[in-house]
Design a protein around this motif. Sequence first.
Motif, short mmCIF file in Angstrom:
data_model
loop_
_atom_site.label_atom_id
_atom_site.label_comp_id
_atom_site.label_asym_id
_atom_site.label_seq_id
_atom_site.Cartn_x
_atom_site.Cartn_y
_atom_site.Cartn_z
N GLN A 134 46.74 50.10 50.34
CA GLN A 134 45.46 49.53 50.53
C GLN A 134 44.93 48.95 49.28
OE1 GLN A 134 43.39 53.35 52.17
NE2 GLN A 134 42.55 52.04 53.62
N ARG A 135 45.14 49.36 48.13
CA ARG A 135 44.99 49.06 46.71
C ARG A 135 45.76 47.68 46.57
NH1 ARG A 135 42.25 52.87 43.56
NH2 ARG A 135 42.38 55.06 44.64
N ARG B 90 44.07 44.94 48.43
CA ARG B 90 42.98 44.47 47.83
C ARG B 90 43.33 43.63 46.73
NH1 ARG B 90 39.12 48.81 45.83
NH2 ARG B 90 40.70 49.15 44.24
N GLU C 180 39.44 43.90 53.30
CA GLU C 180 40.39 43.84 52.12
C GLU C 180 41.12 45.01 51.93
OE1 GLU C 180 36.52 45.20 50.62
OE2 GLU C 180 37.38 44.13 52.32
N VAL C 181 40.75 45.94 52.60
CA VAL C 181 41.74 47.48 52.49
C VAL C 181 42.30 47.96 53.93
CG1 VAL C 181 40.85 48.39 50.63
CG2 VAL C 181 39.66 48.80 52.90
#
Length: 311
Positions: free
Chosen positions: A202-203, A206, A177-178
Amino acid sequence: PGATVYWLDSFDADGYRIDAVPMPPRAATRRIAAATRRKYAHPGNPMLVIGENFTGPGAYNLLRRDLGPFGLDGTFHFPLMWTLRESIAEERTGLSAIDASMIESEKAWGGSGAVMGVMIGNHDVSRFSSVSAGTAGGDTWEPAKDAYTKPVFDKQKLGLAAVMTLPGMPVVYYGDEVALPGKSDPDCRRVMPREETLSAEQRELRSFVAKLGKVRGCSRALRRGTYTSKYADAERLVFTRELEGGKRAVVILARKPLGPLDLTLVDVPAGTYRDLVDAGSVTFGPEVKTMDLAPYSVRILTNDDDDCPPP
């Protein structure tokens, strides 16, 4: 069986995974499943038993042998995993290969009631993001180089969108998820990065995966609907997840579309559909001829007012 029952007693679990299913005798898996179902399964509370039978591409029939009422409720769908990696991460095949994989799956275990685990990677293979970046090869004791580029994040989103919309049980291996990088074992098992080290990209990834998870959870069509292919080519895949009564979710996955999608080729019943990803709407009908699709995009459309009602 006794050890499995102990852990289920201790943690009140709804199901469990049996590792390396082909290694012990077939009867061992069945004894474990029988012991746990006998104690915990009752109407309204099935005990999910999923197994890991690691296979290469195309090994659909190898997974079938362990399924059934006295065996596993499902296994991890490795043939589909390899297809998702080849068609999205590596772009060696078209998105139509995903549809072909679904057809082969139906031939192998259709009608069995099996719930297969759908994923883009696991603890035994290189990370999807490193495959996308072309950094998954070489000595697996030497960490793969970080390759947090836009194409890597775009492919990660599309791959996880497929996981969340195709039939089966979505499985997100920690770190996917990242877009955590990694070669195969042991590099694919590296420590999860600390929150403060995550980049904005990455955030955002996610958050996108979290949104997909919520949509999957609130859409009965995505969870229970029958898969039907509506259009497939190298760069686009359109399918529906349909329930009895005509309620459906329409999923459109796009890789690098060379132009608008010709809706006259897409066999979707006419009507206005609400988009569960971006809160817009799409109309299918004779007056609408094309649809523009952004690269590496997903549309999840519903004609059911009760499907993920807007706030």
